[in-house]
Design a protein around this motif. Structure first.
Motif, mmCIF file in Angstrom:
data_model
loop_
_atom_site.group_PDB
_atom_site.id
_atom_site.type_symbol
_atom_site.label_atom_id
_atom_site.label_comp_id
_atom_site.label_asym_id
_atom_site.label_seq_id
_atom_site.Cartn_x
_atom_site.Cartn_y
_atom_site.Cartn_z
ATOM 1 N N PHE A 1 0.702 -1.333 0.160
ATOM 2 C CA PHE A 1 -0.354 0.104 -0.033
ATOM 3 C C PHE A 1 0.868 0.789 0.100
ATOM 4 C CE2 PHE A 1 -2.340 3.503 2.128
ATOM 5 C CZ PHE A 1 -3.080 3.675 1.338
ATOM 6 N N LYS A 2 0.762 1.942 -1.297
ATOM 7 C CA LYS A 2 1.571 3.453 -0.899
ATOM 8 C C LYS A 2 0.569 4.617 -1.162
ATOM 9 C CE LYS A 2 5.529 3.778 -1.014
ATOM 10 N NZ LYS A 2 6.529 3.945 0.417
ATOM 11 N N VAL B 1 -3.033 -0.082 -3.948
ATOM 12 C CA VAL B 1 -2.478 -1.427 -3.729
ATOM 13 C C VAL B 1 -1.850 -1.818 -4.829
ATOM 14 C CG1 VAL B 1 -3.470 -3.094 -2.777
ATOM 15 C CG2 VAL B 1 -4.243 -0.548 -1.970
ATOM 16 N N LEU B 2 -0.995 -2.518 -4.681
ATOM 17 C CA LEU B 2 -0.193 -3.014 -5.689
ATOM 18 C C LEU B 2 -0.278 -4.546 -5.148
ATOM 19 C CD1 LEU B 2 2.759 -1.129 -6.380
ATOM 20 C CD2 LEU B 2 0.562 -0.973 -7.453
ATOM 21 N N VAL B 3 -0.772 -5.283 -5.853
ATOM 22 C CA VAL B 3 -0.731 -6.887 -5.617
ATOM 23 C C VAL B 3 0.297 -7.724 -6.487
ATOM 24 C CG1 VAL B 3 -2.985 -7.036 -7.025
ATOM 25 C CG2 VAL B 3 -2.439 -8.580 -4.496
ATOM 26 N N ALA C 1 -7.814 -6.824 0.781
ATOM 27 C CA ALA C 1 -8.289 -7.316 2.008
ATOM 28 C C ALA C 1 -7.511 -6.408 3.036
ATOM 29 C CB ALA C 1 -8.969 -7.404 1.940
ATOM 30 N N HIS C 2 -6.041 -7.016 3.174
ATOM 31 C CA HIS C 2 -5.312 -6.644 3.987
ATOM 32 C C HIS C 2 -4.680 -5.205 3.998
ATOM 33 C CE1 HIS C 2 -1.670 -7.531 6.696
ATOM 34 N NE2 HIS C 2 -1.173 -6.709 5.429
ATOM 35 N N GLU C 3 -4.830 -4.757 3.036
ATOM 36 C CA GLU C 3 -3.663 -3.766 2.552
ATOM 37 C C GLU C 3 -4.613 -2.440 2.852
ATOM 38 O OE1 GLU C 3 -0.793 -3.505 2.856
ATOM 39 O OE2 GLU C 3 -0.254 -4.478 1.900
ATOM 40 N N LEU C 4 -6.248 -2.729 3.113
ATOM 41 C CA LEU C 4 -7.127 -1.834 3.170
ATOM 42 C C LEU C 4 -7.399 -1.740 4.644
ATOM 43 C CD1 LEU C 4 -9.715 -0.585 1.489
ATOM 44 C CD2 LEU C 4 -11.021 -2.585 1.972
ATOM 45 N N GLY C 5 -7.376 -3.297 4.856
ATOM 46 C CA GLY C 5 -7.216 -2.857 6.679
ATOM 47 C C GLY C 5 -5.676 -2.259 7.323
ATOM 48 N N HIS C 6 -4.698 -2.154 6.449
ATOM 49 C CA HIS C 6 -3.867 -0.960 6.959
ATOM 50 C C HIS C 6 -4.343 0.523 6.409
ATOM 51 C CE1 HIS C 6 -0.619 -4.051 8.116
ATOM 52 N NE2 HIS C 6 -0.586 -4.584 7.318
ATOM 53 N N ARG D 1 4.129 -6.274 2.244
ATOM 54 C CA ARG D 1 3.006 -8.174 2.805
ATOM 55 C C ARG D 1 3.598 -8.691 2.151
ATOM 56 N NH1 ARG D 1 0.350 -10.752 5.528
ATOM 57 N NH2 ARG D 1 -1.109 -12.736 4.854
ATOM 58 N N MET D 2 4.636 -9.900 2.656
ATOM 59 C CA MET D 2 5.357 -10.954 2.552
ATOM 60 C C MET D 2 5.648 -12.091 2.883
ATOM 61 S SD MET D 2 9.185 -8.717 2.213
ATOM 62 C CE MET D 2 10.469 -9.694 1.371
#
Length: 112
Positions: free
Chosen positions: A43-44, A52-54, A68-73, A84-85
């Motif tokens: 997320f940047k 969000v780059l996935v 969803a995880h990056e949205l949470g951040h 996210r690694m």
């Protein structure tokens, strides 16, 4: 932090639990791009824009979880910007990563 309450309010406000639709309504551009093999998502903020780059090599269901995880951040951890690694490194806050995982699981588990 009451994550289940945040999820309920988010779904009610956006009338969906789809992380892609929620991100779009929040002005976050989601892009599936080539990332290093063990980098799942990022997320940047760049020049006032949110991204969000996935990792595009991940299966669709995992990509959805990562969004969803990056949205949470984005919603729970303003200013927190880590990758996210797989096998997270020492640089990441375990508590924040666990909260983002819980956020993603609860968001995606909620049936509309």
């Amino acid at each position: 932090m009451n994550i289940p309450l945040r999820i309920r309010n988010l779904i009610k406000r956006h009338d969906t639990n789809d992380p892609y639709k929620i991100a779009k309504e929040l002005g976050i551009t989601v892009l599936a791009v080539e990332l290093p093999e063990r980098t799942y998502g990022i997320f940047k903020r760049v020049l006032g824009r949110k991204y969000v780059l996935v990792n595009d090599s991940l299966p669709e269901g995992i990509q959805r979880f990562i969004v969803a995880h990056e949205l949470g951040h984005f919603l729970m951890h303003p200013g927190y910007s880590y990758y996210r690694m797989e096998n997270r490194g020492y640089y990441a806050s375990t508590k924040k990563e666990e909260e983002a995982d819980q956020f993603a699981l609860l968001l995606l588990k909620n049936n509309m």
